[in-house]
Design a protein around this motif. Structure first.
Motif, PDB file in Angstrom:
ATOM      1  N   GLY A   1       0.787  -1.226   0.000  1.00 61.82           N
ATOM      2  CA  GLY A   1       0.000   0.000   0.000  1.00 61.82           C
ATOM      3  C   GLY A   1       0.814   1.269   0.000  1.00 61.82           C
ATOM      4  O   GLY A   1       0.254   2.371   0.019  1.00 61.82           O
ATOM      5  N   ASN A   2       2.160   1.172   0.009  1.00 57.80           N
ATOM      6  CA  ASN A   2       2.986   2.368  -0.048  1.00 57.80           C
ATOM      7  C   ASN A   2       2.827   3.033  -1.408  1.00 57.80           C
ATOM      8  O   ASN A   2       2.828   2.356  -2.448  1.00 57.80           O
ATOM      9  CB  ASN A   2       4.456   2.023   0.190  1.00 57.80           C
ATOM     10  CG  ASN A   2       4.680   1.443   1.585  1.00 57.80           C
ATOM     11  OD1 ASN A   2       4.204   2.001   2.564  1.00 57.80           O
ATOM     12  ND2 ASN A   2       5.394   0.331   1.660  1.00 57.80           N
ATOM     13  N   THR A   3       2.696   4.337  -1.416  1.00 63.79           N
ATOM     14  CA  THR A   3       2.403   5.088  -2.632  1.00 63.79           C
ATOM     15  C   THR A   3       3.565   5.991  -3.007  1.00 63.79           C
ATOM     16  O   THR A   3       4.139   6.668  -2.149  1.00 63.79           O
ATOM     17  CB  THR A   3       1.131   5.925  -2.459  1.00 63.79           C
ATOM     18  OG1 THR A   3       0.045   5.066  -2.104  1.00 63.79           O
ATOM     19  CG2 THR A   3       0.770   6.662  -3.742  1.00 63.79           C
ATOM     20  N   SER A   4       3.887   6.033  -4.280  1.00 63.62           N
ATOM     21  CA  SER A   4       4.998   6.848  -4.761  1.00 63.62           C
ATOM     22  C   SER A   4       4.596   8.313  -4.863  1.00 63.62           C
ATOM     23  O   SER A   4       3.424   8.674  -4.717  1.00 63.62           O
ATOM     24  CB  SER A   4       5.443   6.359  -6.141  1.00 63.62           C
ATOM     25  OG  SER A   4       4.511   6.762  -7.143  1.00 63.62           O
ATOM     26  N   ALA A   5       5.573   9.131  -5.137  1.00 62.25           N
ATOM     27  CA  ALA A   5       5.284  10.514  -5.532  1.00 62.25           C
ATOM     28  C   ALA A   5       4.622  10.494  -6.906  1.00 62.25           C
ATOM     29  O   ALA A   5       4.615   9.471  -7.609  1.00 62.25           O
ATOM     30  CB  ALA A   5       6.576  11.321  -5.561  1.00 62.25           C
TER      31      ALA A   5
END
Length: 530
Positions: free
Chosen positions: A408-412
């Protein structure tokens, strides 16, 4: 004082109980429906309804009530769990002269949007208001249906004028009196808070009851004062793996949506009825009992910069939580921490009158991608291309893409690209649309306006857009029942999820507050139906 507080709270409790029963019976259906609507983001429907602060403020009458209903107030939170015992209720309806028990269903459907009060179907729950005491009424101020406020008397200032208190929105007011139906800016205040209003650094102590008489107040939305720490999460009564429903409290700036991670993409969670702080989420894996969420505030922004919260259903809730609120601890992950790289090479590959096609280069470690139009999530995909459809002809849009991993980690965001749809080719846009404006209120330096969109065509719309340009330095500060943006002097407003469908000859209404000269309000903005 509102004459029948128990009746209001009893009705609220029955509604909550009924909602729980229906949802428990239909949990599988609702769960599937929630997953199927992943591309639609409910938070976006309300993100532009109100800014984090309302500099213009409101003036209305104030009443008081003893406490929230049991087990929940109108926002779906038990009174004991509130971050402050200084709380208020906002009006469910705005129906001047109409005092029937329930003039519309709840949540208020799009067909009755003109009856929407500032409770806004729960979308102003968990927000803070700064309330300032105004004038005292020397006459009769009983909120009788069809009667004037402060009749046979006058409003007068006294030593309590100017006393202030910050209070949290925790309940809804749907009573059948003039306060809750005729006065759009009425607040119902917690009785025990009345003598704690501060003036000169001290509580007023003795304003209530002798100098109360449902005084005037002025108020505005503000971010949570002195906010520190983080949000609180708890499962509601009867929550279980088959109905994982949570309360979210201790918010920095209200709540306009919750998204949960299903193992491959972020999915918008559904609000429970109009209980603005209760949401039904989904697990990280099918049949699981671990959950990861992120929260959007009253501006549609991700709370704590996109922080994610991971937690599990407590063992005590394996057969359903028995308490109104079962708090849980969680672990967090901040946006960008261990997140995949931002996508690169975003480009427009094709356009039609109603769609824009995009492609980009893959990001290392990405499990999927979220596509954003004008800053709002419009879809998810596991590939490196996407077609955004249902757009208006001859309209410019800006796009970015973000990658997310399996945790669930989201990039820029990627680079941004702009695309303009082609001119109408027929079939995608119905020209049968009319928009009119009405000045609702004005004051030095600002105004409130209302826009009515009418379907003059022969088929039900699937969406609408309204646009205009200001002749001067006017600026929209808050808006409701629309997604509204302003760039320079140009204003673009579009439907939210609950008012996209307008039947032939039907209407829907949205409103906004603005700064500047109200004479610049256009009479007939440009209107387009999808």
């Amino acid at each position: 004082m509102i004459t029948a507080p128990l009746a209001r709270r009893t009705g609220r409790r029955l509604l909550v109980t009924a909602v729980f029963g229906v949802l428990l019976l239909a949990s599988s259906f609702l769960y599937g429906l929630s997953s199927a609507s992943a591309a639609a983001a409910p938070w976006a429907a309300s993100a532009d309804r109100a800014a984090s602060a309302d500099p213009s403020g409101h003036t209305g009458n104030a009443t008081h009530f003893d406490g929230l209903g049991s087990p929940y107030g109108g926002c779906g939170v038990p009174q004991a769990v509130l971050e402050s015992q200084d709380f208020v209720a906002l009006n469910v309806w705005n129906t001047p002269g109409r005092y029937t028990g329930q003039p519309t269903p709840r949540p208020i459907p799009s067909s009755d949007a003109d009856s929407m009060g500032l409770f806004d179907n729960g979308h102003n729950c968990g927000r803070w208001v700064r309330v300032t005491i105004g004038d005292y009424c020397t006459g009769t101020n009983d909120g009788a249906a069809g009667q004037a406020f402060c009749r046979n008397g006058s409003w007068t200032s006294d030593k309590y004028n100017g006393a202030t208190l910050d209070m949290v929105v925790a309940d809804s007011c749907g009573d059948t009196n003039a306060w809750c139906r005729d006065d759009p800016y009425h607040l119902d205040l917690a009785t025990h808070s009345l003598n704690t209003f501060q003036l000169g650094g001290r509580p007023v102590a003795d304003m209530y009851p002798d100098r109360w008489n449902n005084r005037h107040i002025s108020w505005s939305f503000v971010p949570a004062p002195g906010y520190s720490g983080d949000i609180s999460i708890g499962f509601v009564q009867n929550a279980a793996t088959w109905w994982p429903t949570i309360d979210v409290t201790h918010l920095p700036n209200g709540i306009h949506g919750v998204e949960y991670y299903d193992g491959s993409a972020w999915v918008p969670a559904g609000m429970v009825s109009d209980l603005g702080q209760q949401y039904t989420i989904g697990p990280n894996s099918s049949g699981g009992s671990s959950y990861t969420i992120r929260v959007r505030d009253a501006d549609g922004k991700l709370v704590q910069g996109g922080r994610t919260y991971t937690f599990a259903l407590p063992r005590s809730c394996s057969s359903g939580c028995t308490q109104p609120y079962t708090g849980v601890s969680y672990t967090t992950s901040d946006s960008g921490s261990g997140a995949p790289d931002a996508p690169t090479g975003l480009a427009v590959t094709a356009t039609t009158a109603t769609s824009v096609s995009l492609s980009w280069s893959a990001s290392s470690g990405a499990a999927g991608y979220g596509v954003y139009r004008n800053g709002q999530l419009v879809g998810n995909t596991t590939g490196t291309s996407f077609t955004d459809s249902g757009l208006a002809a001859s309209t410019s849009y800006t796009y970015t893409v973000k990658a997310h991993d399996s945790s669930g980690n989201t990039s820029a965001a990627s680079n941004g690209v702009s695309a303009t749809t082609q001119g109408s080719a027929g079939g995608g846009t119905d020209s049968g649309c009319a928009a009119t404006t009405k000045l609702v209120n004005s004051w030095p330096g600002g105004f409130t306006a209302e826009v009515t969109v009418t379907n003059t065509g022969t088929s039900t719309s699937t969406g609408w857009r309204v646009g205009w340009s200001w002749p001067g330095n006017q600026k929209v500060t808050t808006a409701w029942s629309t997604r509204l943006t302003q760039s320079g002097s140009s204003v673009a407003a579009s439907n939210v999820d609950y008012n996209s469908a307008i039947p032939p000859s039907g209407q829907t209404t949205f409103g906004f507050n603005g700064t500047g000269d109200s004479s610049g309000l256009p009479g007939n903005p440009v209107c387009t139906l999808n």
